[in-house]
Design an enzyme around this catalytic site. Structure first.
Site, PDB file in Angstrom:
ATOM      1  NE  ARG A 112      -3.791   0.792   1.938  1.00  0.00           N
ATOM      2  CZ  ARG A 112      -5.015   1.001   2.423  1.00  0.00           C
ATOM      3  NH1 ARG A 112      -5.196   1.860   3.414  1.00  0.00           N
ATOM      4  NH2 ARG A 112      -6.046   0.375   1.936  1.00  0.00           N
ATOM      5  CG  HIS A 139      -8.436   0.460  -2.714  1.00  0.00           C
ATOM      6  ND1 HIS A 139      -7.697  -0.651  -2.345  1.00  0.00           N
ATOM      7  CD2 HIS A 139      -9.059   0.884  -1.581  1.00  0.00           C
ATOM      8  CE1 HIS A 139      -7.873  -0.882  -1.060  1.00  0.00           C
ATOM      9  NE2 HIS A 139      -8.689   0.030  -0.571  1.00  0.00           N
ATOM     10  CD  GLN A 142     -13.029  -1.387  -0.270  1.00  0.00           C
ATOM     11  OE1 GLN A 142     -12.251  -1.188   0.641  1.00  0.00           O
ATOM     12  NE2 GLN A 142     -14.247  -1.880  -0.082  1.00  0.00           N
ATOM     13  CG  ASP A 234     -13.265   6.858  -1.067  1.00  0.00           C
ATOM     14  OD1 ASP A 234     -13.217   6.827   0.185  1.00  0.00           O
ATOM     15  OD2 ASP A 234     -12.243   6.733  -1.788  1.00  0.00           O
ATOM     16  CB  CYS A 274     -13.879   1.805   0.263  1.00  0.00           C
ATOM     17  SG  CYS A 274     -13.342   3.522   0.267  1.00  0.00           S
ATOM     18  NE  ARG A 302     -10.737  -4.519   1.108  1.00  0.00           N
ATOM     19  CZ  ARG A 302      -9.936  -3.508   1.483  1.00  0.00           C
ATOM     20  NH1 ARG A 302     -10.419  -2.546   2.243  1.00  0.00           N
ATOM     21  NH2 ARG A 302      -8.675  -3.436   1.100  1.00  0.00           N
TER      22      ARG A 302
HETATM   23  N1  NVA Z   1      -9.658   7.056  -1.588  1.00  0.00           N
HETATM   24  C1  NVA Z   1      -9.259   6.694  -0.264  1.00  0.00           C
HETATM   25  C2  NVA Z   1      -9.531   5.240  -0.025  1.00  0.00           C
HETATM   26  C3  NVA Z   1      -9.162   4.761   1.359  1.00  0.00           C
HETATM   27  C4  NVA Z   1      -9.445   3.316   1.562  1.00  0.00           C
HETATM   28  C5  NVA Z   1      -7.791   7.004  -0.067  1.00  0.00           C
HETATM   29  O1  NVA Z   1      -6.987   6.725  -0.964  1.00  0.00           O
HETATM   30  O2  NVA Z   1      -7.443   7.553   0.980  1.00  0.00           O
HETATM   31  N1   CP Z   2     -11.106   0.573   2.639  1.00  0.00           N
HETATM   32  C1   CP Z   2      -9.832   0.444   3.043  1.00  0.00           C
HETATM   33  O1   CP Z   2      -8.927   0.153   2.262  1.00  0.00           O
HETATM   34  O2   CP Z   2      -9.648   0.612   4.375  1.00  0.00           O
HETATM   35  P1   CP Z   2      -8.250   0.762   5.142  1.00  0.00           P
HETATM   36  O3   CP Z   2      -7.649   2.075   4.672  1.00  0.00           O
HETATM   37  O4   CP Z   2      -8.626   0.774   6.577  1.00  0.00           O
HETATM   38  O5   CP Z   2      -7.375  -0.389   4.775  1.00  0.00           O
END
Ligand code: NVA
Ligand code: CP
Length: 314
Positions: A112, A139, A142, A234, A274, A302
């Site tokens: 990540r 992502h 997800q 989101d 998400c 997940r």
């Molecule tokens: N769009 C958000 C998703 C988090 C799971 C981010 O990248 O912060």
């Molecule tokens: N939705 C998601 O990816 O959550 P986290 O950022 O908690 O992993």
């Protein structure tokens, strides 16, 4: 024990849903559903006995970290949480070197991070499968869990309309790619300047031509929500965009899933997010906690969906 068509998957990276066919995505979803049923029935499925997943995080995470860490454990293996605060990547060791070192020691790597290019570089240099646990661009893990959740609630995926309201971020991009692969009608409602990049729209439209789905971008969230089977949103400011939060609050003020938007959708529509959610911003408390919200099933999935990915590629 779970039926895996490993031949088609073993050794492959999971970086974008666009790298998989609709049949392959369906198989991953079905494996997730099967693993979930087995877990609930207390049937063990140690298909990755003795294997190790390295998990590199340069951003925060609750769901992704726990899903992969608990998931690999339930599959009989071990997960290693590698925070960029602690490993040498955080002090400038190239991702290409990290990839080659980890490949000598682990059986799969989840990452990540911010830059999507970093994920691609890791995958290029790693000799074990690389799983994209979120980049600024995509992502996909997800969205696999989301598609599984849609299948559970609706009994099918193909032909359904999913309306995403808000920022055309990594979530919107992955929903566009994964949804159109599966024959969904994806409608994105985003303000000017925050709409999907042409590269994503071209890929989504290409997918839709094959699958019979569609991909459309609108400005008006109310128009986009009409007869939607799934409403999705989101955060307005993603990780790394914190300093833009105040500007974004103004730009996105009308891009919210609320009771009024919900009433434009199909009466049986499900509401997805998400998570983490900002109540009162992209979604109201009332809708997030309301009877049409499936966000916690989505979060649970997940675990099951990520177990499916690992069981197949590792
Ligand atoms: N769009 C958000 C998703 C988090 C799971 C981010 O990248 O912060
Ligand atoms: N939705 C998601 O990816 O959550 P986290 O950022 O908690 O992993």
């Amino acid at each position: 024990m779970v039926t895996l068509n490993k031949q088609a998957f073993q050794g492959r990276d999971f970086i974008s849903l666009n790298h998989f066919t609709a049949a392959e995505i369906s198989h991953m979803i079905d494996v997730g559903i099967e693993l979930k049923a087995e877990k609930k029935a207390g049937i063990p499925h140690p298909v990755l006995q003795g294997k190790t997943l390295g998990m590199i995080f340069t951003k925060s995470s609750t769901r992704t970290r726990v899903a992969f860490e608990v998931g690999i454990y339930q599959l009989g293996g071990t997960g290693l949480f590698l925070s960029s605060r602690d490993i040498q990547i955080g002090r400038g060791e190239p991702v290409q070197d990290t990839a080659r070192v980890l490949s000598r020691m682990v059986d799969g790597i989840m990452i990540r991070t911010y830059s999507h290019q970093e994920v691609l570089d890791l995958a290029e240099y790693a000799t074990v499968p690389v799983i994209n646990g979120l980049s600024d661009f995509l992502h996909p893990t997800q969205v696999l869990a989301d598609l599984m959740t849609i299948k559970e609630y609706k009994g099918r995926i193909e032909g359904l309309k999913l309306t995403y309201i808000g920022d055309s971020n990594n979530m919107a991009n992955s929903l566009l790619l994964g949804g159109t692969k599966m024959g969904m009608h994806i409608v994105i409602a985003s303000p000017e300047g925050y709409q999907p990049v042409p590269e994503i729209m071209e890929l989504a439209k290409q997918n839709a031509r094959i699958s019979g789905g569609s991909a459309q971008v609108l400005l008006d969230p109310a128009e986009a929500a009409v007869q939607a089977d799934v409403l999705y949103t989101d955060v307005w400011a993603s990780m790394g965009q914190e300093e833009e939060s105040e500007i974004r609050k103004k730009v996105f003020a009308s891009y919210q899933i609320n009771q009024k938007i919900l009433e434009s959708a199909h009466p049986d529509a499900i509401v997805m997010h998400c998570l983490p959610a900002h109540r009162g911003e992209e979604i109201t408390e009332e809708v997030l906690e309301g009877p049409q919200s499936v966000v916690f099933d989505e979060a649970e999935n997940r675990l099951h969906a990520h177990k499916a990915i690992m069981a197949l590629v590792m």
